[in-house]
Design a protein around this motif. Structure first.
Motif, mmCIF file in Angstrom:
data_model
loop_
_atom_site.group_PDB
_atom_site.id
_atom_site.type_symbol
_atom_site.label_atom_id
_atom_site.label_comp_id
_atom_site.label_asym_id
_atom_site.label_seq_id
_atom_site.Cartn_x
_atom_site.Cartn_y
_atom_site.Cartn_z
ATOM 1 N N GLN A 67 10.972 17.032 -12.576
ATOM 2 C CA GLN A 67 11.120 17.947 -13.703
ATOM 3 C C GLN A 67 9.789 18.234 -14.387
ATOM 4 N N ILE A 68 8.722 18.291 -13.619
ATOM 5 C CA ILE A 68 7.395 18.569 -14.166
ATOM 6 C C ILE A 68 7.287 20.070 -14.410
ATOM 7 N N ASN A 69 7.072 20.446 -15.669
ATOM 8 C CA ASN A 69 7.042 21.874 -15.972
ATOM 9 C C ASN A 69 5.749 22.337 -16.626
ATOM 10 N N ASP A 70 4.802 21.439 -16.840
ATOM 11 C CA ASP A 70 3.542 21.808 -17.481
ATOM 12 C C ASP A 70 2.376 21.553 -16.521
ATOM 13 N N ILE A 71 1.619 22.581 -16.222
ATOM 14 C CA ILE A 71 0.483 22.466 -15.307
ATOM 15 C C ILE A 71 -0.550 21.467 -15.821
ATOM 16 N N ALA A 72 -0.619 21.272 -17.139
ATOM 17 C CA ALA A 72 -1.567 20.331 -17.733
ATOM 18 C C ALA A 72 -1.289 18.887 -17.310
ATOM 19 N N GLU A 73 -0.098 18.599 -16.831
ATOM 20 C CA GLU A 73 0.206 17.249 -16.348
ATOM 21 C C GLU A 73 -0.690 16.860 -15.176
ATOM 22 N N VAL A 74 -1.131 17.847 -14.416
ATOM 23 C CA VAL A 74 -1.998 17.583 -13.268
ATOM 24 C C VAL A 74 -3.344 17.023 -13.721
ATOM 25 N N SER B 279 0.813 -1.221 0.000
ATOM 26 C CA SER B 279 0.000 0.000 0.000
ATOM 27 C C SER B 279 0.846 1.271 0.000
ATOM 28 N N ALA B 280 2.119 1.154 0.363
ATOM 29 C CA ALA B 280 3.003 2.327 0.383
ATOM 30 C C ALA B 280 4.348 1.959 -0.238
ATOM 31 N N LEU B 281 4.783 2.814 -1.173
ATOM 32 C CA LEU B 281 6.043 2.588 -1.864
ATOM 33 C C LEU B 281 6.817 3.896 -1.909
ATOM 34 N N SER B 282 8.066 3.852 -1.470
ATOM 35 C CA SER B 282 8.916 5.032 -1.508
ATOM 36 C C SER B 282 10.109 4.767 -2.421
ATOM 37 N N LEU B 283 10.256 5.632 -3.410
ATOM 38 C CA LEU B 283 11.327 5.526 -4.406
ATOM 39 C C LEU B 283 12.099 6.845 -4.517
ATOM 40 N N THR B 284 12.277 7.522 -3.416
ATOM 41 C CA THR B 284 12.977 8.799 -3.389
ATOM 42 C C THR B 284 14.426 8.637 -3.845
ATOM 43 N N GLU B 285 14.907 9.637 -4.586
ATOM 44 C CA GLU B 285 16.297 9.700 -5.055
ATOM 45 C C GLU B 285 16.732 8.460 -5.820
ATOM 46 N N ASN B 286 15.987 8.150 -6.879
ATOM 47 C CA ASN B 286 16.382 7.113 -7.816
ATOM 48 C C ASN B 286 16.608 7.780 -9.162
ATOM 49 N N LYS B 287 16.527 7.039 -10.237
ATOM 50 C CA LYS B 287 16.769 7.585 -11.571
ATOM 51 C C LYS B 287 15.549 7.387 -12.462
ATOM 52 N N ILE B 288 14.380 7.494 -11.880
ATOM 53 C CA ILE B 288 13.134 7.244 -12.603
ATOM 54 C C ILE B 288 12.744 8.487 -13.388
ATOM 55 N N SER B 289 12.518 8.308 -14.680
ATOM 56 C CA SER B 289 12.119 9.441 -15.523
ATOM 57 C C SER B 289 10.735 9.245 -16.128
ATOM 58 N N GLN C 117 12.554 13.629 -5.897
ATOM 59 C CA GLN C 117 13.950 13.688 -6.323
ATOM 60 C C GLN C 117 14.310 12.606 -7.350
ATOM 61 N N ASN C 118 13.480 12.522 -8.388
ATOM 62 C CA ASN C 118 13.768 11.676 -9.535
ATOM 63 C C ASN C 118 13.841 12.581 -10.760
ATOM 64 N N PHE C 119 13.487 12.089 -11.925
ATOM 65 C CA PHE C 119 13.588 12.870 -13.163
ATOM 66 C C PHE C 119 12.276 12.839 -13.947
ATOM 67 N N ILE C 120 11.175 12.764 -13.240
ATOM 68 C CA ILE C 120 9.851 12.617 -13.851
ATOM 69 C C ILE C 120 9.392 13.926 -14.479
ATOM 70 N N GLN C 121 8.911 13.835 -15.727
ATOM 71 C CA GLN C 121 8.408 15.001 -16.447
ATOM 72 C C GLN C 121 6.908 14.921 -16.683
ATOM 73 N N SER C 122 6.362 13.699 -16.673
ATOM 74 C CA SER C 122 4.945 13.513 -16.983
ATOM 75 C C SER C 122 4.252 12.684 -15.907
ATOM 76 N N LEU C 123 2.982 13.015 -15.674
ATOM 77 C CA LEU C 123 2.176 12.299 -14.686
ATOM 78 C C LEU C 123 1.166 11.355 -15.344
ATOM 79 N N VAL C 124 1.257 11.171 -16.642
ATOM 80 C CA VAL C 124 0.291 10.354 -17.373
ATOM 81 C C VAL C 124 0.247 8.908 -16.863
ATOM 82 N N GLY C 125 1.347 8.381 -16.399
ATOM 83 C CA GLY C 125 1.395 7.002 -15.918
ATOM 84 C C GLY C 125 0.612 6.743 -14.648
ATOM 85 N N PHE C 126 0.150 7.805 -13.998
ATOM 86 C CA PHE C 126 -0.605 7.652 -12.752
ATOM 87 C C PHE C 126 -2.115 7.764 -12.969
#
Length: 187
Positions: free
Chosen positions: A98-105, A45-55, A74-83
């Motif tokens: 690295q999320i820079n577009d409000i539309a990702e929300v 139910s809980a997963l922590s992946l802080t400071e990895n290399k996930i993009s 603290q990863n390299f994620i740019q898009s939230l589509v996978g969630f």
């Protein structure tokens, strides 16, 4: 709970299946670029992946269907589509990515249980009216949402409702234009 932080792990191999009843898995500060073999953990139910290399997080609902808390700071994620189909998610921390577009929300807006989002430390968090723009995506649940560890102020709620109304109005204007444009292409 299992804590495998600080182990230079590069992938989650099949040995994780030996822990099927784990509810919390911590894999912070490793070298992971993706997740795999977690679908065999129905209690997770809980997963922590802080400071990895996930993009990228493509269709993580297939791996993490019952997850309630996901920490990916603290990863390299740019898009939230996978969630977008992680319907049991209540807490999502994607701060310092690295999320820079409000539309990702928008990919999170239809998650019925989502209450807590952390986006601070992303380029998008520096935009004008950032909090109101994010909250406007959750117009029917603004009072339930906690953004960057803070509930919305009344001013933010008011601004978010105006922004949501403007977006809805713009969508209605654009929709006939798209239909008209599509019909023009058919001719």
């Amino acid at each position: 709970m299992a804590n495998f932080a600080d182990n230079k792990i590069t992938s989650i191999d099949e040995s994780i299946k030996l822990l099927p009843k784990i509810s919390t898995l911590i894999l912070d500060r490793n070298e992971l670029t993706s997740v795999q073999n977690l679908s065999a953990m129905p209690c997770l139910s809980a997963l922590s992946l802080t400071e990895n290399k996930i993009s990228t997080c493509p269709d993580w609902h297939l791996q993490l269907g019952n997850l309630v808390t996901l920490i990916l700071s603290q990863n390299f994620i740019q898009s939230l589509v996978g969630f977008r189909k992680m319907y049991s998610l209540v807490n999502l921390d994607v701060s310092c990515n690295q999320i820079n577009d409000i539309a990702e929300v928008d990919h999170l807006a239809n998650l019925p249980c989502l209450e807590n989002i952390k986006l601070t430390g992303n380029p998008v968090a520096g935009s004008v009216d950032y909090r109101s723009k994010v909250l406007s995506r959750f117009v029917e649940r603004i009072s339930e949402m906690c953004l960057d560890n803070e509930k919305a102020s009344q001013k933010e709620v008011d601004t978010a409702l105006v922004l949501a109304a403007l977006k809805l109005s713009q969508d209605k204007i654009d929709s006939p234009k798209r239909v008209s444009s599509a019909l023009g292409l058919l001719r």
